[in-house]
Design an enzyme around this catalytic site. Sequence first.
Site, mmCIF file in Angstrom:
data_model
loop_
_atom_site.group_PDB
_atom_site.id
_atom_site.type_symbol
_atom_site.label_atom_id
_atom_site.label_comp_id
_atom_site.label_asym_id
_atom_site.label_seq_id
_atom_site.Cartn_x
_atom_site.Cartn_y
_atom_site.Cartn_z
ATOM 1 N N ARG A 442 6.040 -3.091 5.810
ATOM 2 C CA ARG A 442 5.099 -2.554 6.815
ATOM 3 C C ARG A 442 3.815 -3.399 6.827
ATOM 4 O O ARG A 442 2.712 -2.868 6.859
ATOM 5 C CB ARG A 442 4.761 -1.093 6.536
ATOM 6 C CG ARG A 442 4.366 -0.334 7.806
ATOM 7 C CD ARG A 442 3.698 0.998 7.530
ATOM 8 N NE ARG A 442 3.510 1.739 8.772
ATOM 9 C CZ ARG A 442 2.612 2.690 8.931
ATOM 10 N NH1 ARG A 442 1.843 3.063 7.943
ATOM 11 N NH2 ARG A 442 2.491 3.318 10.070
ATOM 12 N N TRP A 476 -3.346 11.775 1.442
ATOM 13 C CA TRP A 476 -3.173 10.608 0.577
ATOM 14 C C TRP A 476 -1.779 10.038 0.819
ATOM 15 O O TRP A 476 -0.787 10.616 0.389
ATOM 16 C CB TRP A 476 -3.323 11.030 -0.893
ATOM 17 C CG TRP A 476 -3.249 9.895 -1.871
ATOM 18 C CD1 TRP A 476 -2.159 9.125 -2.165
ATOM 19 C CD2 TRP A 476 -4.310 9.421 -2.696
ATOM 20 N NE1 TRP A 476 -2.472 8.200 -3.111
ATOM 21 C CE2 TRP A 476 -3.802 8.359 -3.468
ATOM 22 C CE3 TRP A 476 -5.648 9.787 -2.869
ATOM 23 C CZ2 TRP A 476 -4.572 7.673 -4.397
ATOM 24 C CZ3 TRP A 476 -6.416 9.110 -3.803
ATOM 25 C CH2 TRP A 476 -5.870 8.052 -4.547
ATOM 26 N N ASP A 477 -1.741 8.882 1.495
ATOM 27 C CA ASP A 477 -0.443 8.348 1.902
ATOM 28 C C ASP A 477 -0.026 7.169 1.013
ATOM 29 O O ASP A 477 -0.855 6.564 0.316
ATOM 30 C CB ASP A 477 -0.537 7.904 3.368
ATOM 31 C CG ASP A 477 0.782 8.057 4.097
ATOM 32 O OD1 ASP A 477 1.821 8.118 3.431
ATOM 33 O OD2 ASP A 477 0.761 8.103 5.346
ATOM 34 N N ASN A 479 2.956 4.148 1.716
ATOM 35 C CA ASN A 479 4.035 3.865 2.653
ATOM 36 C C ASN A 479 4.931 2.675 2.343
ATOM 37 O O ASN A 479 5.495 2.069 3.257
ATOM 38 C CB ASN A 479 3.443 3.694 4.056
ATOM 39 C CG ASN A 479 2.956 5.011 4.621
ATOM 40 O OD1 ASN A 479 3.585 6.040 4.403
ATOM 41 N ND2 ASN A 479 1.838 4.996 5.312
ATOM 42 N N ASP A 547 8.425 12.509 7.711
ATOM 43 C CA ASP A 547 7.947 11.934 8.965
ATOM 44 C C ASP A 547 8.783 12.422 10.143
ATOM 45 O O ASP A 547 8.442 12.169 11.292
ATOM 46 C CB ASP A 547 8.004 10.400 8.904
ATOM 47 C CG ASP A 547 6.710 9.816 8.349
ATOM 48 O OD1 ASP A 547 5.757 10.586 8.137
ATOM 49 O OD2 ASP A 547 6.656 8.594 8.126
HETATM 50 C C1 GLA Z 1 3.036 7.611 7.275
HETATM 51 C C2 GLA Z 1 2.813 9.100 7.291
HETATM 52 C C3 GLA Z 1 2.508 9.559 8.709
HETATM 53 C C4 GLA Z 1 1.270 8.849 9.190
HETATM 54 C C5 GLA Z 1 1.476 7.341 9.089
HETATM 55 C C6 GLA Z 1 0.208 6.599 9.414
HETATM 56 O O1 GLA Z 1 4.177 7.251 7.955
HETATM 57 O O2 GLA Z 1 3.916 9.773 6.789
HETATM 58 O O3 GLA Z 1 2.333 10.945 8.740
HETATM 59 O O4 GLA Z 1 0.179 9.231 8.406
HETATM 60 O O5 GLA Z 1 1.908 6.936 7.812
HETATM 61 O O6 GLA Z 1 0.362 5.244 9.326
#
Ligand code: GLA
Length: 725
Positions: A442, A476-477, A479, A547
């Site tokens: 990403r 707090w993500d 990814n 998601d």
């Molecule tokens: C992830 C999270 C989403 C959103 C995106 C933003 O995919 O799960 O809910 O916050 O990042 O980039």
Amino acid sequence: MAISFNQEKQFFHLSNDSISYIIGIEKETFLCHRYFGKAIKNFTGNLDFPVTTGAFSVTPFPEDPHFSPHTRLLETSTNTSGDFRVPNYQIRNEAGKTVTDFRYHSYQITKGKKPLSGLPSLRGNEEEVTTLEILLVDKIQNLHMTLVYSLYEKAPIITRHTIFENHGKNTIFLENAGSMMMDLPESDYELITLYGSHANEAHLSREKLRPGINRIESTRGTSSPQYQPFLGLSEKETTQFSGEITGFHFVYSGNFIAQVEKTQYQTSRVQIGIHPDTFDWRLLPNESFTTPEVVLNYSNKGFNGLSQNFHKIYQKHLAPESFKDTQRPILLNSWEGNYFDFTTDSLLKQIKKAADLGIELFVLDDGWFGKRNDDHSSLGDWFVNTDKLPGGLEKIAKAVHEQTMQFGIWFEPEMISRESDLYKKHPDWALHVTPYPSLESRSQLVLDLSRIEVQDYIIESLSKHLETGTIDYVKWDMNRHLSEVGNDQLEATRQKEISHRYVLGLYHILEVLTQRFPAVLFENCSSGGGRFDPGMMYYMPQTWTSDNTDALCRSQIQYGYSFLYPPIMMGAHVSDVPNHQVGRITPLNTRGYLAMSGNFGYENNLNQLSETDQIVIKEQIAFYKAHRKLFQFGHFYRLLDPTSTFATSWLFADENEVFVVYFHGLSQPSAETIFLKLHYLDENATYEDNKTKVVYSGSELNQIGLVVRGAREDFHTTTFHLKKL
Ligand code: GLA
């Protein structure tokens, strides 16, 4: 007494009203598993040890050649000294040798439960928990290993972990430091696990144990959406409502292994710990290493019984103190409705609309910082983009607070974009293995959280925002998964410490921030449920579950996670249709009931909402507010396993009311009439249907059930709302 030691018969008995765990000492040496399950009121110790004998067995007792570690049911073991099953630990000394000989030494029983150093764990005070520590010693190298068991007085729950201590003169290396191991005398079990992928998490797998090793694992740096760090062993006959199951849930957010070996003697070895493939820990003289904790949960009331135990213990003893009894606000998250495309004005309009609808928390998701207008840049630059948001976050926060709503923002603190000021300044802060390039996912790299300066940077850059006092919530993500796990700081022999040090660094950051800002509600997220585990729930009492916001997919995902987590821990939002992940169109009221079955919120763009939808949403919010206590703190039971047409059903119940949700899934011709037995109502009470005012007895609702007629519409939802009279 909750934990006792029988000196004459040499056994420990951990017991409360519902469970017993019995450990014996054989030949003053081996710690043997004798029993875990339904409470045994009086264990005499007179029954034979569950043992087997076999050819090729190695023995430390030449006078008793049939006694071999390989044939015993043990509480911990390695595989360099005659036990050939999956090991729970392995230690290498400076000479590269891996033989050890740990023998029973002594024990200690204490009231309460100490926190695990640097790690999340279940809490419990002196009235609630008793702890047994059993010390094993390798006298040759002077190494100590302590097996720690904490028994909850009022729950069928025991936690376990292990502490390794080097009391010798030489350095040792832990090649494998398992948290727990248990040998069961039988193997006719079904193995229950939850598997999935991004946006498709928590599918239930139920398979008969096959001979050999049955394993789930993660080497992705997080617990992962691929496998929940959980396994259960049930009987063939176990259903949602009856039968035995034992669950093992790992309180850890990094690489793990969880396995069951069905042996040649039809016994089963359960072993759980940090994944040894990405681990090797140096232990200097006088240093110790504490493993993460495993939660053991026994139910003879089926899967719902197991879930009830997990839900209660996690709400009461795992969620942060300041939030365990706190009602959660209904939120609007900006992500699916806006993605990166917003301005202060477009947000202010939505905030006003959100307030009119009754929403209580507005969350500004990704896109507010650095130069972030897509997902290619700016991670690490945690300062507001004032070109995009003139007036900064303050202006938005002020508008939100003026509407008496709360304000929240999104961070992805563990990441760094190559295109960022932070990367220009500190390219070496990304995980990297020189001279190889670090690979992007990403368009981003992972910060090396094992480094103290990186931890401090994250703590301070978030603190700057939280200190303003205008932020009530943080999402707090995280990814991407970890690759090129290495750095130029640690010496060569310690590079395999980094995966675990990353997790310890993360826990340290979260500990500091949640202590510093106890009033801020933190929500855990890793592209949804990519790091939904009890370790994270210790710091953050709720998780963005997936998601995937499609109602049909969510009914399956939330069903799966509900085996372990209560609805209040599972973020669930109504979003626009056609759904952005799968393109499906589902009715708004179905999306609403699905979201109410979790931690309730919305992701729609309110500026584009039709009049009719606004009316429905207003009603949903008013209804949820009136019954929030039931949805957030009531008991949650699954009534139906998802069928081949994706129908499923569940029930919320507390002392005053009952809410039943039946998701119809896909319509079928000649649809059968469903009798939805409610199973969990008070048999002696009567209940009134809120709509029809018809009164039913608890026992008829439990045994005969409510009638659900087949709907001629895909994804239809039927609900029943009953008042206890
Ligand atoms: C992830 C999270 C989403 C959103 C995106 C933003 O995919 O799960 O809910 O916050 O990042 O980039």
